[in-house]
Design an enzyme around this catalytic site. Structure first.
Site, PDB file in Angstrom:
ATOM      1  N   ARG A  32       0.815  -1.214   0.000  1.00 32.46           N
ATOM      2  CA  ARG A  32       0.000   0.000   0.000  1.00 32.46           C
ATOM      3  C   ARG A  32       0.853   1.269   0.000  1.00 32.46           C
ATOM      4  NH1 ARG A  32      -4.120  -2.020   4.451  1.00 32.46           N
ATOM      5  NH2 ARG A  32      -5.285  -3.561   3.261  1.00 32.46           N
ATOM      6  N   ARG A  36      -3.297   6.249   0.161  1.00 35.38           N
ATOM      7  CA  ARG A  36      -3.843   7.367   0.924  1.00 35.38           C
ATOM      8  C   ARG A  36      -2.834   8.085   1.811  1.00 35.38           C
ATOM      9  NH1 ARG A  36      -8.690   4.217   3.624  1.00 35.38           N
ATOM     10  NH2 ARG A  36      -7.132   2.575   3.461  1.00 35.38           N
ATOM     11  N   ARG A  45      -6.787  11.308  -6.988  1.00 36.83           N
ATOM     12  CA  ARG A  45      -7.948  10.433  -6.817  1.00 36.83           C
ATOM     13  C   ARG A  45      -9.217  11.203  -6.498  1.00 36.83           C
ATOM     14  NH1 ARG A  45      -8.860   5.601  -4.719  1.00 36.83           N
ATOM     15  NH2 ARG A  45     -11.001   6.284  -5.031  1.00 36.83           N
ATOM     16  N   ASP A  81      -6.661  -3.384  -7.362  1.00 34.52           N
ATOM     17  CA  ASP A  81      -7.358  -3.933  -6.202  1.00 34.52           C
ATOM     18  C   ASP A  81      -7.631  -5.398  -6.501  1.00 34.52           C
ATOM     19  OD1 ASP A  81     -10.021  -4.643  -4.610  1.00 34.52           O
ATOM     20  OD2 ASP A  81      -9.051  -2.952  -3.604  1.00 34.52           O
ATOM     21  N   TYR A 156     -14.845 -12.771   0.016  1.00 32.73           N
ATOM     22  CA  TYR A 156     -15.600 -11.580  -0.365  1.00 32.73           C
ATOM     23  C   TYR A 156     -16.890 -11.955  -1.100  1.00 32.73           C
ATOM     24  CZ  TYR A 156     -11.993  -8.163   0.896  1.00 32.73           C
ATOM     25  OH  TYR A 156     -11.115  -7.369   1.581  1.00 32.73           O
TER      26      TYR A 156
END
Length: 349
Positions: A32, A36, A45, A81, A156
């Site tokens: 990552r 962010r 973004r 992702d 998921y």
């Protein structure tokens, strides 16, 4: 310090470490790292949904390059992702901010499985384009491609989103093993093909993320999961690209994860790298394993932890420095840059 020692990414410190070859310094990258924690990421973004960002080659390229420019890391990790290939084959899902992937119609029956086609390169031409653009920009810095492992993707799909206990997943696994294995076989094809597309477009290494595998006992992992992860990793076995296999809370599963077909076993922060090497019989390079929360500590104890991990990693055939999981969103980017410099300085020579 310049993180690149060769103009050929296949001779980079990261790829050499993955293969257990001598390196000029311990290579370092962060899961990552593109995301962010970077203000430049938040800027590009702004107003762009995650799945849109992942399927826009110019944006993927810019975001993937940002931490390489800023931190001087030894590898770029492809910005994507794990659910991107699922969306590409037509599964109705969304990545909800603050939640994660949410699936509109969870998988519960054979009819649900029939709605999931196999992935072909024609489903993801933008991924091929993004990887090629990145390889041109990166030069000697290797690009790591990645995919989600069948178990984590299945969780998921069965739970309908992130799950703390994976109760529906485990109920299906034990209650209808035939459907479970058929679902995971389909997902192994999708993951394996997604990895293959990235490698054939120029990725120099690949990582299979089994983020939730630590929720399993070793017996369940070996019976219900390992064969499918092996199939996904096996889909690129002929491409001579080193494979990294990573999960969270997987200290009891490390040997089985390596045996699924990896050159590198990712280790989270819960056990020392030397213990991971012992558990895997010294057969694999290791990746890890700084606790991401320690990036918030004062520099002195953080630097000490970095040095201890470097020392612990010496017992492995190869060591790629990383976190034990992903960069937390509120991490100070300057601390990451400083950790990279520390790893390079302490491991050079």
């Amino acid at each position: 310090m310049d993180a690149v020692t060769s103009t050929d990414p296949r001779d980079s410190a990261l790829v050499r470490a993955a293969r257990g070859l001598p390196v000029p310094h311990t290579p370092v990258w962060f899961m990552r790292q593109a995301g962010r924690s970077l203000p430049e990421y938040r800027k590009v973004r702004e107003g762009v949904p995650m799945l849109t960002a992942c399927r826009t080659p110019e944006l993927v390229t810019e975001i993937t390059l940002q931490p390489v420019r800023r931190h001087g890391v030894d590898a770029a990790i492809f910005f994507s992702d794990i659910v991107v290939p699922l969306a590409a084959v037509g599964i109705d899902l969304d990545i909800v901010p603050g939640v994660g992937p949410v699936v509109a119609s969870p998988v519960a029956t054979r009819a649900d499985l029939d709605r999931i086609p196999e992935l072909t390169p024609e489903h993801v031409p933008d991924i091929t384009e993004s990887v090629r653009m990145l390889v041109r920009e990166l030069g000697g810095t290797p690009l790591i491609g990645f995919a989600g492992a069948p178990f984590t993707l299945a969780s998921y799909l069965v739970e309908g989103g992130p799950s703390r206990n994976h109760e529906k997943t485990k109920a299906l696994m034990h209650g209808d093993p035939e459907l479970w294995n058929a679902l995971c076989a389909r997902l192994a094809q999708i993951s394996g093909e997604f990895l293959r597309v990235q490698a054939q477009a120029g990725a120099s290494a690949l990582q299979l993320f089994d983020s939730w595998a630590g929720a399993l006992s070793l017996a369940d992992y070996e019976r219900f999961v390992q064969p499918h992860s092996a199939a996904a990793l096996g889909a690129v076995a002929d491409l001579d690209v080193p494979r990294i296999h990573f999960g969270v809370g997987t200290g009891e599963l490390l040997a089985a994860m390596g045996a699924a077909g990896a050159e590198v076993v990712g280790v989270d922060f819960r056990i020392p790298l030397s213990e991971a090497v012992a558990r895997t019989g010294g057969r694999y390079a290791v990746q890890g394993n700084l606790d991401p929360a320690l990036l918030f500590a004062p520099w002195e104890p953080l630097a000490r932890a970095v040095d201890e991990i470097l020392e612990s990693g010496r017992s492995a055939p190869g060591h790629i420095f990383n976190l034990g999981h992903g960069v937390l969103p509120s991490t100070d980017p300057d601390v990451l840059t400083r950790v990279v410099a520390r790893v390079h300085e302490r491991s050079a020579g």
